[in-house]
Design a protein around this motif. Structure first.
Motif, PDB file in Angstrom:
ATOM      1  N   ARG A 101     -14.000  56.683  20.020  1.00 43.57           N
ATOM      2  CA  ARG A 101     -15.234  57.294  20.538  1.00 43.57           C
ATOM      3  C   ARG A 101     -14.944  58.735  20.149  1.00 43.57           C
ATOM      4  O   ARG A 101     -16.038  59.464  19.649  1.00 43.57           O
ATOM      5  N   ALA A 102     -13.939  59.381  20.476  1.00 40.37           N
ATOM      6  CA  ALA A 102     -13.540  60.698  20.532  1.00 40.37           C
ATOM      7  C   ALA A 102     -13.748  61.069  18.884  1.00 40.37           C
ATOM      8  O   ALA A 102     -14.488  62.001  18.507  1.00 40.37           O
ATOM      9  N   LEU A 149     -17.599  61.102  17.462  1.00 45.35           N
ATOM     10  CA  LEU A 149     -18.391  61.899  17.921  1.00 45.35           C
ATOM     11  C   LEU A 149     -17.973  63.192  17.337  1.00 45.35           C
ATOM     12  O   LEU A 149     -18.876  64.347  17.466  1.00 45.35           O
ATOM     13  N   THR A 150     -16.821  63.529  16.800  1.00 45.62           N
ATOM     14  CA  THR A 150     -16.414  64.910  16.289  1.00 45.62           C
ATOM     15  C   THR A 150     -16.148  64.944  14.846  1.00 45.62           C
ATOM     16  O   THR A 150     -16.041  66.029  14.334  1.00 45.62           O
ATOM     17  N   THR A 173      -8.751  66.116  19.424  1.00 44.18           N
ATOM     18  CA  THR A 173      -9.737  66.259  20.555  1.00 44.18           C
ATOM     19  C   THR A 173      -9.128  66.086  21.831  1.00 44.18           C
ATOM     20  O   THR A 173      -9.829  66.359  23.011  1.00 44.18           O
ATOM     21  N   LEU A 216     -12.770  64.482  26.461  1.00 47.67           N
ATOM     22  CA  LEU A 216     -12.881  65.305  25.207  1.00 47.67           C
ATOM     23  C   LEU A 216     -12.871  66.831  25.526  1.00 47.67           C
ATOM     24  O   LEU A 216     -13.563  67.057  26.518  1.00 47.67           O
ATOM     25  N   GLU A 250     -14.955  71.194  22.003  1.00 47.57           N
ATOM     26  CA  GLU A 250     -15.090  70.367  20.946  1.00 47.57           C
ATOM     27  C   GLU A 250     -16.722  70.278  20.817  1.00 47.57           C
ATOM     28  O   GLU A 250     -17.459  70.253  21.672  1.00 47.57           O
ATOM     29  N   THR A 281     -19.597  68.296  19.142  1.00 47.20           N
ATOM     30  CA  THR A 281     -19.911  66.608  19.188  1.00 47.20           C
ATOM     31  C   THR A 281     -21.023  66.717  18.460  1.00 47.20           C
ATOM     32  O   THR A 281     -22.048  67.335  18.013  1.00 47.20           O
ATOM     33  N   ASP A 310     -23.953  67.574  20.054  1.00 48.98           N
ATOM     34  CA  ASP A 310     -24.426  68.954  20.088  1.00 48.98           C
ATOM     35  C   ASP A 310     -24.937  69.531  18.637  1.00 48.98           C
ATOM     36  O   ASP A 310     -26.030  70.443  18.814  1.00 48.98           O
ATOM     37  N   TRP A 315     -19.871  55.456  28.288  1.00 54.43           N
ATOM     38  CA  TRP A 315     -19.178  56.724  28.164  1.00 54.43           C
ATOM     39  C   TRP A 315     -17.608  56.610  28.672  1.00 54.43           C
ATOM     40  O   TRP A 315     -17.502  56.131  29.628  1.00 54.43           O
ATOM     41  N   ARG A 331     -22.257  67.406  26.937  1.00 52.68           N
ATOM     42  CA  ARG A 331     -21.470  67.073  25.675  1.00 52.68           C
ATOM     43  C   ARG A 331     -22.846  67.296  24.520  1.00 52.68           C
ATOM     44  O   ARG A 331     -22.528  66.325  23.504  1.00 52.68           O
TER      45      ARG A 331
END
Length: 475
Positions: A80-81, A84-85, A92, A108, A112, A114, A117, A132, A145
């Protein structure tokens, strides 16, 4: 003259604002749906009808299906990290699993940027509905985030699928007697209804078919009567219930007349969980926790009616590619450094059936509990070659923490002729082993260097500057 000049300026301003408004409305909504521990073979269309997933099968038939799609990791949080990045998870700071006992390697990094973001900075409404797994402490809350709206749960707080709490924008609400993934779908529908007239990004992260197993009894009974064992019957029931929920989301988009302007992406975070017992898996080797195909080769599809023609691509896709792809499709402005730091590349050419020479030459994976030992459970794929550094501890996925380098020899597979990774070719192709080992070691050094930069924890404790931000996010 002055009045005329003023009127001209007002007209010009109105034109600009109107043009901006039209452009804003024309930008596609994005719904990123993620299953939890769903294998590639869990689609009815890939397993010969063992279970029922008519909605997902429809999305696959009408959308673009990635035949060679990979997660960012063999387990949940790092995957998931990465998603999302647009980065490998090690960069991360998210490399392990248990948020309660090891927050320093499951949170995270606060520096970082995301996916949420970026959408938010480009004028989108942003929401997380579902799981989450990127930090339990307040500085890592989804509303810090990039998500304006968050209805989320932490996996370890899930007693059963009928007894759970949801964090609804910072306030916890208890649910009893309601099925978790149905409740998540309800929240997703409410969010879509509320934001139907403005562009939105919705990350809908279902829990199915992650443990604890449990689903609607009528569906479980259906699969028990077909002769499946209890665990498999529950898994297939959970998947079917999720499929029905996705169908409700699609119907909502159609009813609101925004289906043509909404891109739906579906994927799973990793492969099948061995803890629920074996089930059909297309003869792929391994499972969740391992970097063989059964752990990292996942379903991935893009569905955007009127914009993407149905088809299948053989291009190798990776979770790190999703964010660059969305940035291009949605014409999102991304800070140059943020864009440069991403490990993936846009899949737009692949989605359009064109040659995609911009994709990375090689893809990498590695996972073990707690701090990484890169000689264990690591892999690199370049073209049709895949090298695997096998894990030395067969119990690693459950509880073991590795504390020494592996002495096991690397394995080499030809993925074109041996997708089941059954024949080790390392002795026949020693030069290829050397080449891929060199690539893997270069990657190890690069991501580990980044992992140790800009850390939020010292000796397992949150830095003081972040401890001052321990209040709950504003509602």
């Amino acid at each position: 003259m002055k009045m005329k000049a003023i009127l001209n300026k007002l007209f010009l301003l109105s034109f600009v604002l109107l043009s901006y408004g039209l452009k804003a409305q024309e930008r596609p909504n994005v719904i990123l749906i993620l299953a939890d521990d769903m294998g590639l073979a869990d689609f009815s269309s890939t397993n010969g009808g063992l279970n029922r997933t008519p909605v997902l099968d429809r999305l696959r038939a009408e959308g673009v299906w990635f035949e060679q799609a990979y997660s960012g990791s063999a387990v949940c949080a790092p995957a998931r990290a990465s998603l999302l990045t647009g980065k490998y998870p090690h960069r991360t700071g998210v490399v392990s699993l248990t948020m309660k006992t090891e927050p320093e390697v499951t949170s995270l990094k606060t520096n970082e940027v995301t996916m949420a973001d970026i959408f938010k900075a480009n004028g989108y409404q942003t929401a997380l509905v579902g799981k989450w797994h990127l930090g339990i402490l307040p500085p890592f809350h989804p509303m810090r985030r990039g998500f304006d709206h968050s209805v989320d749960f932490l996996g370890f707080n899930l007693k059963t699928y009928y007894d759970f709490k949801l964090d609804e924008n910072g306030t916890f609400k208890q649910y009893t007697g309601h099925y978790l993934d149905d409740v998540l779908t309800d929240h997703a529908l409410d969010y879509i209804e509320t934001n139907k007239a403005r562009p939105f990004f919705l990350h809908l992260a279902y829990s199915a078919p992650h443990r604890p197993l449990g689903g609607p009894e009528v569906l479980i009974d259906h699969y028990l009567k077909k002769g499946f064992d209890e665990k498999t019957a529950k898994v297939y029931a959970m998947l079917e219930a999720m499929d029905k929920g996705i169908g409700r989301v699609l119907h909502k988009l159609e009813d609101l007349g925004i289906d043509q302007n909404t891109l739906v992406i579906f994927a799973s975070d990793n492969g099948q969980d061995p803890g629920v017992g074996p089930r059909f898996n297309l003869d792929m080797k391994g499972h969740k926790y391992l970097v063989y195909e059964g752990g990292i080769h996942i379903p991935l599809l893009f569905h955007w009616p009127g914009h993407l023609e149905a088809g299948t691509t053989l291009d190798i896709a990776h979770f790190t590619d999703i964010l660059p792809t969305l940035a291009e499709l949605c014409q999102l402005e991304v800070q140059p450094k943020v864009s440069r730091d991403m490990d993936g590349a846009s899949l737009v050419n692949s989605l359009q059936g064109k040659a995609n020479d911009d994709l990375p030459d090689a893809r990498f994976w590695q996972w073990n509990r707690h701090e990484p030992y890169y000689s264990h459970n690591a892999a690199v794929r370049k073209e049709h070659w895949k090298l695997v550094r096998p894990v030395a501890d067969s119990l690693m996925e459950y509880s073991s923490v590795i504390d020494a380098p592996s002495k096991l020899a690397p394995q080499l597979f030809n993925m074109d002729s041996d997708a089941s990774e059954s024949t080790d070719l390392s002795e026949q192709y020693p030069q290829k082993v050397t080449e891929l080992m060199d690539l893997l070691e270069q990657w190890d050094k690069s991501v580990e260097k980044d992992r140790l930069k800009d850390v939020d924890f010292v000796d397992g404790q949150l830095k003081k500057k972040l401890q001052e931000k321990t209040t709950e996010p504003k509602k």
